[in-house]
Design an enzyme around this catalytic site. Structure first.
Site, PDB file in Angstrom:
ATOM      1  N   LYS A   1     -29.034 -27.980 -29.887  1.00 52.64           N
ATOM      2  CA  LYS A   1     -29.803 -27.151 -30.821  1.00 52.64           C
ATOM      3  C   LYS A   1     -30.745 -26.229 -30.053  1.00 52.64           C
ATOM      4  CE  LYS A   1     -33.807 -27.415 -33.148  1.00 52.64           C
ATOM      5  NZ  LYS A   1     -34.038 -25.986 -33.290  1.00 52.64           N
TER       6      LYS A   1
ATOM      7  N   GLU B   1     -39.097 -32.833 -21.300  1.00 47.55           N
ATOM      8  CA  GLU B   1     -39.762 -31.777 -20.517  1.00 47.55           C
ATOM      9  C   GLU B   1     -40.783 -31.145 -21.449  1.00 47.55           C
ATOM     10  OE1 GLU B   1     -39.221 -31.183 -17.393  1.00 47.55           O
ATOM     11  OE2 GLU B   1     -37.436 -32.409 -17.129  1.00 47.55           O
TER      12      GLU B   1
ATOM     13  N   CYS C   1     -44.150 -23.293 -19.522  1.00 52.29           N
ATOM     14  CA  CYS C   1     -44.681 -24.660 -19.468  1.00 52.29           C
ATOM     15  C   CYS C   1     -45.424 -24.870 -18.167  1.00 52.29           C
ATOM     16  CB  CYS C   1     -43.548 -25.657 -19.613  1.00 52.29           C
ATOM     17  SG  CYS C   1     -42.207 -25.328 -18.486  1.00 52.29           S
TER      18      CYS C   1
ATOM     19  N   GLU D   1     -53.118 -26.650 -23.773  1.00 54.52           N
ATOM     20  CA  GLU D   1     -52.110 -25.646 -23.443  1.00 54.52           C
ATOM     21  C   GLU D   1     -52.227 -24.491 -24.436  1.00 54.52           C
ATOM     22  OE1 GLU D   1     -47.904 -26.600 -24.235  1.00 54.52           O
ATOM     23  OE2 GLU D   1     -47.503 -25.869 -22.215  1.00 54.52           O
TER      24      GLU D   1
HETATM   25  P1  NAD Z   1     -41.548 -27.002 -30.047  1.00 51.05           P
HETATM   26  O1  NAD Z   1     -41.813 -28.397 -29.615  1.00 51.05           O
HETATM   27  O2  NAD Z   1     -42.208 -26.512 -31.271  1.00 51.05           O
HETATM   28  O3  NAD Z   1     -39.977 -26.786 -30.294  1.00 51.05           O
HETATM   29  C1  NAD Z   1     -39.011 -27.063 -29.305  1.00 51.05           C
HETATM   30  C2  NAD Z   1     -37.688 -27.340 -29.977  1.00 51.05           C
HETATM   31  O4  NAD Z   1     -37.800 -28.526 -30.758  1.00 51.05           O
HETATM   32  C3  NAD Z   1     -37.225 -26.250 -30.931  1.00 51.05           C
HETATM   33  O5  NAD Z   1     -35.823 -26.122 -30.835  1.00 51.05           O
HETATM   34  C4  NAD Z   1     -37.613 -26.822 -32.296  1.00 51.05           C
HETATM   35  O6  NAD Z   1     -36.831 -26.339 -33.371  1.00 51.05           O
HETATM   36  C5  NAD Z   1     -37.366 -28.293 -32.086  1.00 51.05           C
HETATM   37  N1  NAD Z   1     -38.112 -29.187 -32.976  1.00 51.05           N
HETATM   38  C6  NAD Z   1     -39.238 -28.917 -33.681  1.00 51.05           C
HETATM   39  N2  NAD Z   1     -39.611 -30.019 -34.395  1.00 51.05           N
HETATM   40  C7  NAD Z   1     -38.708 -30.990 -34.114  1.00 51.05           C
HETATM   41  C8  NAD Z   1     -38.562 -32.349 -34.498  1.00 51.05           C
HETATM   42  N3  NAD Z   1     -39.428 -32.941 -35.329  1.00 51.05           N
HETATM   43  N4  NAD Z   1     -37.545 -33.069 -33.992  1.00 51.05           N
HETATM   44  C9  NAD Z   1     -36.682 -32.512 -33.126  1.00 51.05           C
HETATM   45  N5  NAD Z   1     -36.751 -31.229 -32.727  1.00 51.05           N
HETATM   46  C10 NAD Z   1     -37.768 -30.466 -33.202  1.00 51.05           C
HETATM   47  O7  NAD Z   1     -41.887 -26.093 -28.794  1.00 51.05           O
HETATM   48  P2  NAD Z   1     -41.768 -24.500 -28.673  1.00 51.05           P
HETATM   49  O8  NAD Z   1     -42.935 -23.902 -29.393  1.00 51.05           O
HETATM   50  O9  NAD Z   1     -40.402 -24.055 -29.031  1.00 51.05           O
HETATM   51  O10 NAD Z   1     -41.939 -24.324 -27.086  1.00 51.05           O
HETATM   52  C11 NAD Z   1     -43.162 -24.344 -26.461  1.00 51.05           C
HETATM   53  C12 NAD Z   1     -43.441 -25.704 -25.843  1.00 51.05           C
HETATM   54  O11 NAD Z   1     -42.379 -26.088 -24.971  1.00 51.05           O
HETATM   55  C13 NAD Z   1     -44.661 -25.682 -24.962  1.00 51.05           C
HETATM   56  O12 NAD Z   1     -45.443 -26.830 -25.205  1.00 51.05           O
HETATM   57  C14 NAD Z   1     -44.096 -25.723 -23.546  1.00 51.05           C
HETATM   58  O13 NAD Z   1     -44.970 -26.254 -22.592  1.00 51.05           O
HETATM   59  C15 NAD Z   1     -42.882 -26.550 -23.727  1.00 51.05           C
HETATM   60  N6  NAD Z   1     -41.917 -26.304 -22.638  1.00 51.05           N
HETATM   61  C16 NAD Z   1     -41.769 -27.222 -21.644  1.00 51.05           C
HETATM   62  C17 NAD Z   1     -40.885 -26.987 -20.585  1.00 51.05           C
HETATM   63  C18 NAD Z   1     -40.734 -27.968 -19.445  1.00 51.05           C
HETATM   64  O14 NAD Z   1     -39.802 -27.826 -18.667  1.00 51.05           O
HETATM   65  N7  NAD Z   1     -41.593 -28.963 -19.307  1.00 51.05           N
HETATM   66  C19 NAD Z   1     -40.146 -25.809 -20.561  1.00 51.05           C
HETATM   67  C20 NAD Z   1     -40.318 -24.893 -21.581  1.00 51.05           C
HETATM   68  C21 NAD Z   1     -41.199 -25.159 -22.625  1.00 51.05           C
END
Ligand code: NAD
Length: 481
Positions: free
Chosen positions: A177, A252, A286, A383
Protein backbone atom coordinates in the site's frame (compact mmCIF):
# COMPACT_ATOMS: atom_id res chain seq x y z
CA UNK A 1 -8.79 13.40 -15.25
CA UNK A 2 -7.02 10.21 -14.25
CA UNK A 3 -9.25 8.17 -11.99
CA UNK A 4 -7.54 5.41 -10.02
CA UNK A 5 -10.61 3.39 -9.10
CA UNK A 6 -8.98 0.00 -9.50
CA UNK A 7 -6.65 -2.19 -7.46
CA UNK A 8 -3.73 -4.17 -8.86
CA UNK A 9 -4.41 -7.79 -7.92
CA UNK A 10 -3.13 -10.90 -9.73
CA UNK A 11 -1.53 -8.72 -12.44
CA UNK A 12 -4.89 -7.23 -13.42
CA UNK A 13 -6.65 -4.05 -12.50
CA UNK A 14 -9.89 -4.88 -10.71
CA UNK A 15 -12.44 -2.31 -9.52
CA UNK A 16 -12.16 -1.42 -5.84
CA UNK A 17 -15.17 -2.36 -3.71
CA UNK A 18 -15.19 1.24 -2.56
CA UNK A 19 -16.85 4.02 -4.53
CA UNK A 20 -15.30 6.74 -2.38
CA UNK A 21 -12.55 8.76 -4.09
CA UNK A 22 -9.94 11.13 -2.70
CA UNK A 23 -8.25 13.87 -4.74
CA UNK A 24 -4.58 13.64 -5.69
CA UNK A 25 -3.22 17.17 -5.60
CA UNK A 26 -0.31 18.88 -7.33
CA UNK A 27 1.07 20.80 -4.33
CA UNK A 28 2.67 23.51 -6.47
CA UNK A 29 -0.34 24.40 -8.60
CA UNK A 30 -2.87 23.43 -5.90
CA UNK A 31 -4.99 21.61 -8.47
CA UNK A 32 -6.42 18.12 -8.46
CA UNK A 33 -4.49 16.02 -10.97
CA UNK A 34 -6.14 12.65 -10.32
CA UNK A 35 -8.50 10.92 -7.97
CA UNK A 36 -7.81 7.72 -6.12
CA UNK A 37 -10.02 5.13 -4.51
CA UNK A 38 -10.18 5.18 -0.73
CA UNK A 39 -10.13 1.38 -0.87
CA UNK A 40 -12.14 -1.18 1.06
CA UNK A 41 -11.21 -4.03 3.42
CA UNK A 42 -12.66 -6.44 0.81
CA UNK A 43 -9.87 -5.30 -1.55
CA UNK A 44 -7.39 -6.41 1.10
CA UNK A 45 -9.03 -9.85 1.28
CA UNK A 46 -8.75 -10.27 -2.50
CA UNK A 47 -5.12 -9.11 -2.64
CA UNK A 48 -4.01 -11.30 0.27
CA UNK A 49 -5.74 -14.31 -1.33
CA UNK A 50 -3.87 -13.64 -4.60
CA UNK A 51 -0.55 -13.29 -2.78
CA UNK A 52 -1.15 -16.55 -0.90
CA UNK A 53 -1.94 -18.39 -4.15
CA UNK A 54 1.27 -17.07 -5.70
CA UNK A 55 3.43 -17.92 -2.70
CA UNK A 56 4.36 -21.60 -3.41
CA UNK A 57 5.39 -20.87 -7.00
CA UNK A 58 7.42 -17.80 -6.10
CA UNK A 59 9.11 -19.47 -3.13
CA UNK A 60 10.17 -22.33 -5.43
CA UNK A 61 11.43 -20.02 -8.19
CA UNK A 62 15.25 -20.27 -8.05
CA UNK A 63 16.85 -17.26 -6.37
CA UNK A 64 18.88 -16.42 -9.49
CA UNK A 65 15.65 -16.29 -11.52
CA UNK A 66 14.07 -14.01 -8.94
CA UNK A 67 17.16 -11.83 -9.35
CA UNK A 68 16.49 -11.63 -13.10
CA UNK A 69 12.99 -10.31 -12.44
CA UNK A 70 14.48 -7.63 -10.17
CA UNK A 71 16.97 -6.67 -12.86
CA UNK A 72 14.06 -6.34 -15.28
CA UNK A 73 12.26 -4.01 -12.85
CA UNK A 74 15.43 -1.90 -12.58
CA UNK A 75 15.63 -1.77 -16.38
CA UNK A 76 11.96 -0.76 -16.58
CA UNK A 77 12.54 2.09 -14.14
CA UNK A 78 15.63 3.14 -16.08
CA UNK A 79 13.65 3.21 -19.34
CA UNK A 80 11.02 5.49 -17.78
CA UNK A 81 13.40 7.49 -15.66
CA UNK A 82 12.62 10.93 -17.12
CA UNK A 83 8.85 10.56 -17.06
CA UNK A 84 8.79 9.02 -13.61
CA UNK A 85 11.01 11.71 -12.10
CA UNK A 86 8.68 14.34 -13.52
CA UNK A 87 5.57 12.54 -12.26
CA UNK A 88 7.07 12.15 -8.80
CA UNK A 89 8.04 15.81 -8.72
CA UNK A 90 4.54 16.85 -9.78
CA UNK A 91 2.79 14.59 -7.26
CA UNK A 92 5.11 15.24 -4.30
CA UNK A 93 6.34 18.77 -5.00
CA UNK A 94 10.04 17.97 -4.74
CA UNK A 95 12.44 19.70 -7.17
CA UNK A 96 13.08 17.66 -10.31
CA UNK A 97 16.78 17.16 -9.46
CA UNK A 98 15.75 15.54 -6.16
CA UNK A 99 13.25 13.31 -7.98
CA UNK A 100 16.08 12.23 -10.29
CA UNK A 101 18.16 11.38 -7.23
CA UNK A 102 15.23 9.23 -6.01
CA UNK A 103 15.16 7.42 -9.37
CA UNK A 104 18.86 6.71 -9.07
CA UNK A 105 18.42 5.33 -5.55
CA UNK A 106 15.42 3.18 -6.47
CA UNK A 107 17.13 1.66 -9.50
CA UNK A 108 20.31 0.97 -7.51
CA UNK A 109 18.24 -0.77 -4.86
CA UNK A 110 16.55 -3.20 -7.32
CA UNK A 111 19.96 -3.94 -8.87
CA UNK A 112 21.58 -4.55 -5.51
CA UNK A 113 18.90 -7.03 -4.43
CA UNK A 114 19.03 -8.75 -7.83
CA UNK A 115 22.64 -9.62 -6.97
CA UNK A 116 21.70 -10.39 -3.36
CA UNK A 117 19.15 -12.95 -4.61
CA UNK A 118 21.89 -14.73 -6.57
CA UNK A 119 24.15 -14.68 -3.48
CA UNK A 120 21.30 -16.06 -1.37
CA UNK A 121 20.97 -19.01 -3.74
CA UNK A 122 24.68 -19.70 -3.34
CA UNK A 123 24.62 -19.69 0.44
CA UNK A 124 21.62 -22.06 0.73
CA UNK A 125 22.80 -25.27 2.40
CA UNK A 126 26.04 -23.81 3.73
CA UNK A 127 27.70 -26.01 6.32
CA UNK A 128 27.10 -25.00 9.95
CA UNK A 129 29.17 -26.06 12.94
CA UNK A 130 27.39 -29.18 14.19
CA UNK A 131 28.88 -29.26 17.68
CA UNK A 132 28.77 -33.09 17.84
CA UNK A 133 30.83 -35.89 16.43
CA UNK A 134 29.11 -37.84 13.65
CA UNK A 135 26.49 -35.13 13.16
CA UNK A 136 26.40 -32.58 10.35
CA UNK A 137 24.40 -29.38 10.07
CA UNK A 138 23.46 -27.07 7.24
CA UNK A 139 21.79 -23.69 7.09
CA UNK A 140 18.97 -22.65 4.75
CA UNK A 141 16.86 -19.50 4.45
CA UNK A 142 13.14 -19.61 3.69
CA UNK A 143 10.98 -16.63 2.75
CA UNK A 144 8.80 -15.44 5.65
CA UNK A 145 5.69 -15.70 3.47
CA UNK A 146 3.14 -13.11 2.38
CA UNK A 147 4.23 -9.64 3.49
CA UNK A 148 2.25 -6.43 3.93
CA UNK A 149 4.22 -3.32 2.96
CA UNK A 150 3.10 0.24 3.76
CA UNK A 151 4.94 3.43 2.75
CA UNK A 152 4.59 7.21 3.22
CA UNK A 153 4.67 10.00 0.62
CA UNK A 154 8.06 11.65 1.05
CA UNK A 155 10.22 9.39 -1.13
CA UNK A 156 7.94 7.74 -3.71
CA UNK A 157 9.57 4.75 -5.47
CA UNK A 158 12.47 4.75 -2.99
CA UNK A 159 10.67 3.67 0.21
CA UNK A 160 8.86 1.03 -1.84
CA UNK A 161 12.12 -0.18 -3.48
CA UNK A 162 13.69 -0.62 -0.04
CA UNK A 163 10.88 -3.06 0.83
CA UNK A 164 9.80 -4.62 -2.47
CA UNK A 165 13.28 -5.48 -3.76
CA UNK A 166 14.46 -7.48 -0.69
CA UNK A 167 11.02 -9.06 -0.16
CA UNK A 168 10.95 -10.35 -3.75
CA UNK A 169 14.60 -11.46 -3.61
CA UNK A 170 13.79 -13.44 -0.45
CA UNK A 171 10.87 -15.21 -2.16
CA UNK A 172 8.03 -13.43 -0.37
CA UNK A 173 4.87 -12.38 -2.15
CA UNK A 174 3.57 -8.93 -1.43
CA UNK A 175 0.54 -6.79 -0.73
CA UNK A 176 1.77 -3.22 -0.96
CA UNK A 177 0.00 0.00 0.00
CA UNK A 178 1.66 3.24 -1.13
CA UNK A 179 0.59 6.55 0.38
CA UNK A 180 -2.78 7.84 -0.81
CA UNK A 181 -1.16 11.29 -1.13
CA UNK A 182 1.37 10.18 -3.78
CA UNK A 183 -0.18 7.17 -5.57
CA UNK A 184 0.94 8.12 -9.08
CA UNK A 185 4.61 6.99 -9.29
CA UNK A 186 3.88 3.54 -7.87
CA UNK A 187 0.94 3.21 -10.25
CA UNK A 188 3.53 3.25 -13.06
CA UNK A 189 5.61 0.72 -11.14
CA UNK A 190 2.80 -1.82 -11.59
CA UNK A 191 3.13 -1.44 -15.37
CA UNK A 192 6.86 -2.07 -15.05
CA UNK A 193 6.20 -5.13 -12.90
CA UNK A 194 3.89 -6.52 -15.58
CA UNK A 195 6.40 -5.77 -18.34
CA UNK A 196 9.07 -7.54 -16.28
CA UNK A 197 6.84 -10.63 -16.45
CA UNK A 198 6.40 -11.26 -12.72
CA UNK A 199 3.89 -14.07 -12.18
CA UNK A 200 0.36 -12.98 -11.17
CA UNK A 201 -0.15 -12.41 -7.45
CA UNK A 202 3.53 -11.94 -6.59
CA UNK A 203 3.07 -8.17 -6.23
CA UNK A 204 -0.36 -6.77 -5.44
CA UNK A 205 -0.80 -3.03 -4.99
CA UNK A 206 -3.71 -1.49 -3.11
CA UNK A 207 -4.55 2.18 -3.27
CA UNK A 208 -6.35 3.66 -0.33
CA UNK A 209 -6.05 5.35 3.01
CA UNK A 210 -4.91 4.13 6.39
CA UNK A 211 -8.36 3.33 7.70
CA UNK A 212 -9.76 1.46 4.69
CA UNK A 213 -6.63 -0.38 3.51
CA UNK A 214 -3.70 0.15 5.93
CA UNK A 215 -5.37 -1.02 9.14
CA UNK A 216 -7.24 -4.00 7.56
CA UNK A 217 -3.98 -5.07 5.91
CA UNK A 218 -2.19 -5.03 9.28
CA UNK A 219 -4.98 -7.01 10.92
CA UNK A 220 -5.29 -9.59 8.13
CA UNK A 221 -4.40 -13.10 9.35
CA UNK A 222 -3.14 -14.00 5.88
CA UNK A 223 -0.21 -11.58 6.27
CA UNK A 224 2.90 -13.22 7.73
CA UNK A 225 4.98 -10.07 8.26
CA UNK A 226 4.47 -6.30 8.21
CA UNK A 227 6.99 -3.73 7.09
CA UNK A 228 5.90 -0.15 7.71
CA UNK A 229 7.48 3.23 7.06
CA UNK A 230 5.68 6.25 8.46
CA UNK A 231 4.94 8.14 11.63
CA UNK A 232 5.67 6.79 15.10
CA UNK A 233 2.02 6.86 16.32
CA UNK A 234 0.82 4.81 13.32
CA UNK A 235 3.86 2.54 13.72
CA UNK A 236 2.66 1.74 17.23
CA UNK A 237 -0.77 0.67 15.92
CA UNK A 238 0.93 -1.47 13.25
CA UNK A 239 2.98 -3.17 15.98
CA UNK A 240 -0.11 -3.81 18.08
CA UNK A 241 -1.82 -5.42 15.07
CA UNK A 242 1.26 -7.56 14.42
CA UNK A 243 1.15 -8.90 17.98
CA UNK A 244 -1.99 -10.85 17.03
CA UNK A 245 -0.58 -14.05 15.62
CA UNK A 246 2.96 -13.17 16.83
CA UNK A 247 3.94 -11.79 13.44
CA UNK A 248 7.28 -10.06 12.84
CA UNK A 249 7.27 -6.37 12.12
CA UNK A 250 9.81 -3.90 10.73
CA UNK A 251 9.22 -0.24 11.54
CA UNK A 252 10.92 2.80 9.99
CA UNK A 253 9.46 5.71 11.93
CA UNK A 254 10.02 9.34 12.77
CA UNK A 255 13.05 11.24 13.89
CA UNK A 256 14.36 14.47 15.41
CA UNK A 257 17.93 14.06 14.34
CA UNK A 258 20.82 16.21 15.57
CA UNK A 259 23.69 17.79 13.65
CA UNK A 260 26.73 18.47 15.83
CA UNK A 261 29.32 21.07 14.85
CA UNK A 262 32.55 21.04 16.85
CA UNK A 263 34.87 23.93 17.69
CA UNK A 264 37.36 23.08 14.92
CA UNK A 265 34.78 22.44 12.16
CA UNK A 266 34.99 24.08 8.76
CA UNK A 267 32.28 26.74 8.71
CA UNK A 268 31.34 26.38 5.04
CA UNK A 269 31.10 22.60 5.24
CA UNK A 270 28.99 22.93 8.38
CA UNK A 271 26.65 25.40 6.66
CA UNK A 272 26.28 23.18 3.58
CA UNK A 273 25.56 20.05 5.60
CA UNK A 274 23.09 21.91 7.82
CA UNK A 275 21.29 23.25 4.76
CA UNK A 276 21.12 19.87 3.02
CA UNK A 277 19.94 18.21 6.23
CA UNK A 278 16.98 20.55 6.75
CA UNK A 279 16.06 21.89 3.29
CA UNK A 280 16.29 18.77 1.08
CA UNK A 281 12.72 17.70 0.24
CA UNK A 282 11.65 20.88 2.10
CA UNK A 283 12.63 19.21 5.35
CA UNK A 284 10.16 16.36 4.84
CA UNK A 285 12.72 13.69 5.65
CA UNK A 286 12.61 11.21 8.48
CA UNK A 287 16.36 11.78 8.80
CA UNK A 288 16.17 15.60 8.64
CA UNK A 289 18.82 17.01 10.95
CA UNK A 290 16.47 19.45 12.62
CA UNK A 291 18.44 20.08 15.84
CA UNK A 292 21.73 21.95 15.46
CA UNK A 293 24.24 21.74 18.33
CA UNK A 294 27.09 24.09 17.57
CA UNK A 295 30.16 24.99 19.61
CA UNK A 296 29.75 28.45 21.13
CA UNK A 297 32.86 29.73 19.38
CA UNK A 298 31.31 29.13 15.96
CA UNK A 299 27.65 29.66 16.83
CA UNK A 300 27.10 33.27 15.78
CA UNK A 301 29.03 32.90 12.51
CA UNK A 302 27.22 29.67 11.64
CA UNK A 303 23.80 31.12 12.49
CA UNK A 304 24.53 34.07 10.21
CA UNK A 305 25.74 31.78 7.41
CA UNK A 306 22.61 29.61 7.68
CA UNK A 307 20.29 32.62 7.70
CA UNK A 308 22.02 33.96 4.59
CA UNK A 309 21.79 30.60 2.82
CA UNK A 310 18.13 30.12 3.74
CA UNK A 311 17.29 33.64 2.61
CA UNK A 312 19.03 33.02 -0.72
CA UNK A 313 17.04 29.85 -1.52
CA UNK A 314 14.82 29.97 -4.55
CA UNK A 315 11.49 28.31 -3.69
CA UNK A 316 9.40 27.75 -6.80
CA UNK A 317 8.04 25.45 -9.46
CA UNK A 318 9.58 22.05 -8.71
CA UNK A 319 9.77 21.32 -12.43
CA UNK A 320 11.60 24.54 -13.29
CA UNK A 321 15.34 24.72 -13.54
CA UNK A 322 16.96 26.71 -10.73
CA UNK A 323 14.33 25.85 -8.09
CA UNK A 324 16.01 24.94 -4.80
CA UNK A 325 12.93 24.10 -2.80
CA UNK A 326 9.42 23.00 -3.69
CA UNK A 327 6.20 23.28 -1.71
CA UNK A 328 5.30 20.92 1.11
CA UNK A 329 3.35 17.87 -0.02
CA UNK A 330 -0.13 18.95 1.08
CA UNK A 331 -2.17 21.70 2.70
CA UNK A 332 -2.36 19.52 5.82
CA UNK A 333 1.42 19.29 6.01
CA UNK A 334 1.80 23.05 5.46
CA UNK A 335 -0.75 23.77 8.22
CA UNK A 336 1.06 21.38 10.54
CA UNK A 337 4.39 23.12 10.00
CA UNK A 338 2.80 26.56 10.34
CA UNK A 339 1.26 25.52 13.63
CA UNK A 340 4.81 25.01 14.92
CA UNK A 341 5.79 28.48 13.69
CA UNK A 342 2.84 29.92 15.61
CA UNK A 343 3.96 27.91 18.64
CA UNK A 344 7.44 29.42 18.29
CA UNK A 345 5.91 32.90 18.40
CA UNK A 346 3.96 32.00 21.52
CA UNK A 347 7.12 30.60 23.14
CA UNK A 348 9.01 33.80 22.27
CA UNK A 349 11.52 31.94 20.12
CA UNK A 350 13.70 33.96 17.92
CA UNK A 351 14.21 33.69 14.13
CA UNK A 352 16.17 36.26 12.12
CA UNK A 353 15.97 34.27 8.89
CA UNK A 354 15.04 36.52 5.93
CA UNK A 355 12.01 35.07 4.16
CA UNK A 356 12.65 34.54 0.45
CA UNK A 357 9.94 35.52 -2.01
CA UNK A 358 7.38 32.73 -2.14
CA UNK A 359 5.22 31.86 -5.15
CA UNK A 360 1.64 33.07 -4.86
CA UNK A 361 0.26 29.58 -4.97
CA UNK A 362 1.51 26.27 -3.62
CA UNK A 363 1.86 24.86 -0.10
CA UNK A 364 5.11 26.72 0.61
CA UNK A 365 6.69 27.38 3.97
CA UNK A 366 9.89 29.42 4.02
CA UNK A 367 12.83 27.81 5.83
CA UNK A 368 13.62 29.15 9.29
CA UNK A 369 16.37 28.93 11.85
CA UNK A 370 15.39 29.39 15.50
CA UNK A 371 18.36 30.33 17.65
CA UNK A 372 19.09 29.07 21.14
CA UNK A 373 15.90 27.04 21.53
CA UNK A 374 15.47 25.53 25.02
CA UNK A 375 15.46 21.70 25.04
CA UNK A 376 12.11 21.80 26.83
CA UNK A 377 10.45 23.48 23.81
CA UNK A 378 8.09 21.34 21.71
CA UNK A 379 9.89 22.68 18.65
CA UNK A 380 13.10 21.14 19.95
CA UNK A 381 11.55 17.79 20.86
CA UNK A 382 8.89 17.01 18.25
CA UNK A 383 9.22 16.00 14.60
CA UNK A 384 8.01 18.99 12.55
CA UNK A 385 8.64 17.52 9.08
CA UNK A 386 9.31 20.83 7.38
CA UNK A 387 12.21 23.28 6.84
CA UNK A 388 12.41 24.38 10.48
CA UNK A 389 15.78 24.20 12.21
CA UNK A 390 16.21 24.58 15.98
CA UNK A 391 19.70 25.47 17.20
CA UNK A 392 21.58 25.62 20.49
CA UNK A 393 25.11 26.65 21.30
CA UNK A 394 27.13 24.26 23.45
CA UNK A 395 30.31 24.61 25.52
CA UNK A 396 31.98 21.35 24.45
CA UNK A 397 31.55 17.92 22.83
CA UNK A 398 30.21 16.41 26.06
CA UNK A 399 27.33 18.84 26.22
CA UNK A 400 26.60 18.34 22.52
CA UNK A 401 26.52 14.54 22.87
CA UNK A 402 24.29 14.68 25.95
CA UNK A 403 21.81 17.00 24.23
CA UNK A 404 21.92 15.00 21.00
CA UNK A 405 21.00 11.82 22.86
CA UNK A 406 18.31 13.54 24.92
CA UNK A 407 15.52 12.61 22.51
CA UNK A 408 12.93 9.87 22.28
CA UNK A 409 14.06 9.34 18.67
CA UNK A 410 17.29 7.79 17.38
CA UNK A 411 17.21 7.61 13.61
CA UNK A 412 20.18 9.59 12.31
CA UNK A 413 22.80 12.22 13.08
CA UNK A 414 25.52 14.24 11.37
CA UNK A 415 28.80 15.30 12.94
CA UNK A 416 30.91 18.08 11.44
CA UNK A 417 34.40 18.27 12.93
CA UNK A 418 37.85 19.46 11.96
CA UNK A 419 39.01 15.94 11.37
CA UNK A 420 37.01 12.80 10.56
CA UNK A 421 38.57 10.74 13.40
CA UNK A 422 37.29 13.25 15.93
CA UNK A 423 33.88 13.16 14.23
CA UNK A 424 33.83 9.36 14.29
CA UNK A 425 34.72 9.25 17.98
CA UNK A 426 31.67 11.43 18.66
CA UNK A 427 29.54 9.34 16.27
CA UNK A 428 30.30 6.19 18.28
CA UNK A 429 28.60 7.75 21.30
CA UNK A 430 25.43 8.91 19.52
CA UNK A 431 22.18 6.98 19.78
CA UNK A 432 21.34 6.81 16.08
CA UNK A 433 21.17 4.12 13.40
CA UNK A 434 23.06 6.24 10.86
CA UNK A 435 25.70 8.88 11.54
CA UNK A 436 27.32 10.86 8.75
CA UNK A 437 30.69 12.45 9.56
CA UNK A 438 31.64 15.45 7.41
CA UNK A 439 29.58 14.00 4.52
CA UNK A 440 26.11 14.41 3.09
CA UNK A 441 23.25 12.02 3.93
CA UNK A 442 24.11 9.25 1.49
CA UNK A 443 22.10 6.00 1.74
CA UNK A 444 23.42 3.45 -0.78
CA UNK A 445 21.70 0.04 -1.03
CA UNK A 446 24.81 -1.65 0.42
CA UNK A 447 24.30 0.34 3.60
CA UNK A 448 21.91 0.03 6.49
CA UNK A 449 18.91 2.14 7.42
CA UNK A 450 16.84 2.20 10.56
CA UNK A 451 16.45 3.75 13.95
CA UNK A 452 17.00 3.25 17.63
CA UNK A 453 14.47 4.07 20.35
CA UNK A 454 11.11 5.34 19.00
CA UNK A 455 12.50 5.67 15.46
CA UNK A 456 11.79 2.05 14.73
CA UNK A 457 12.67 -1.61 14.79
CA UNK A 458 14.95 -3.40 12.35
CA UNK A 459 17.15 -2.27 9.49
CA UNK A 460 16.49 -1.84 5.80
CA UNK A 461 19.06 -2.02 2.98
CA UNK A 462 22.12 -4.25 2.83
CA UNK A 463 22.14 -7.82 4.11
CA UNK A 464 19.95 -6.95 7.09
CA UNK A 465 17.34 -5.64 4.66
CA UNK A 466 17.16 -9.07 3.02
CA UNK A 467 17.26 -10.97 6.32
CA UNK A 468 14.16 -9.04 7.36
CA UNK A 469 12.18 -11.17 4.86
CA UNK A 470 13.87 -14.51 5.61
CA UNK A 471 13.54 -17.21 8.25
CA UNK A 472 16.77 -19.03 8.98
CA UNK A 473 16.52 -22.82 9.21
CA UNK A 474 19.15 -25.25 10.50
CA UNK A 475 18.96 -28.90 9.44
CA UNK A 476 20.90 -31.40 11.50
CA UNK A 477 21.44 -35.07 10.54
CA UNK A 478 23.89 -37.93 10.92
CA UNK A 479 27.03 -37.62 8.85
CA UNK A 480 27.33 -40.10 5.97
CA UNK A 481 30.58 -40.96 4.27
P1 NAD B 1 1.73 8.22 8.24
O1 NAD B 1 2.14 7.38 9.40
O2 NAD B 1 0.59 9.13 8.41
O3 NAD B 1 1.37 7.30 6.98
C1 NAD B 1 2.26 6.35 6.45
C2 NAD B 1 1.48 5.29 5.73
O4 NAD B 1 0.67 4.58 6.66
C3 NAD B 1 0.53 5.82 4.66
O5 NAD B 1 0.51 4.93 3.57
C4 NAD B 1 -0.82 5.79 5.39
O6 NAD B 1 -1.94 5.68 4.53
C5 NAD B 1 -0.68 4.56 6.24
N1 NAD B 1 -1.54 4.51 7.42
C6 NAD B 1 -2.14 5.54 8.06
N2 NAD B 1 -2.86 5.08 9.12
C7 NAD B 1 -2.68 3.73 9.15
C8 NAD B 1 -3.13 2.69 10.01
N3 NAD B 1 -3.90 2.94 11.07
N4 NAD B 1 -2.73 1.43 9.77
C9 NAD B 1 -1.92 1.16 8.74
N5 NAD B 1 -1.47 2.09 7.88
C10 NAD B 1 -1.84 3.38 8.08
O7 NAD B 1 3.04 9.00 7.81
P2 NAD B 1 3.21 10.05 6.60
O8 NAD B 1 2.61 11.34 7.04
O9 NAD B 1 2.75 9.44 5.33
O10 NAD B 1 4.81 10.16 6.55
C11 NAD B 1 5.53 10.95 7.41
C12 NAD B 1 6.12 10.12 8.54
O11 NAD B 1 6.89 9.04 8.02
C13 NAD B 1 7.10 10.92 9.37
O12 NAD B 1 6.88 10.66 10.74
C14 NAD B 1 8.46 10.38 8.94
O13 NAD B 1 9.46 10.53 9.91
C15 NAD B 1 8.15 8.96 8.66
N6 NAD B 1 9.17 8.37 7.76
C16 NAD B 1 10.12 7.53 8.27
C17 NAD B 1 11.11 7.00 7.44
C18 NAD B 1 12.20 6.10 7.98
O14 NAD B 1 12.90 5.49 7.19
N7 NAD B 1 12.37 5.98 9.28
C19 NAD B 1 11.11 7.32 6.08
C20 NAD B 1 10.14 8.18 5.60
C21 NAD B 1 9.16 8.69 6.45
Amino acid sequence: MLSLTEQFIDNTWVPSRSVALDPVIDPYREVTIAEVTRGDPADVDAAVAAARRAMPGWRDTPEARRGEYLKAIAAGLEARREGLAELSSRNNGKPLAEAHQDMHDAIACYRYYADAAVALGRRQGQVDASGSEGISARRYWDPIGVVGLITPWNFPLVSSAWKLAPALAAGCTVVFKPSEITPLPERVLTEIIMEAGLPPGVVNLLHGDGESIGAPLCRHPGIDKLSFTGSTPVGETVMRAAAKGVRPVSLELGGKSPILVTEDADLELARDLVMAGICFNAGQMCSATSRLLVHERLADDLYAAIDAAMGALRPGNPLAEGTDMGPLVSATQRDRVQSYLAMADREGLHSKTPVPALPERGFFVAPRLYRDVPPSSRLWREEIFGPVLCARRVADDEEAIALANDSEFGLAATVVAGNPDHAEAIARRLEAGNVWCNVDQVAPPQGSWGGMKRSGIGRELGEAGLDAYLESKRITRPETH
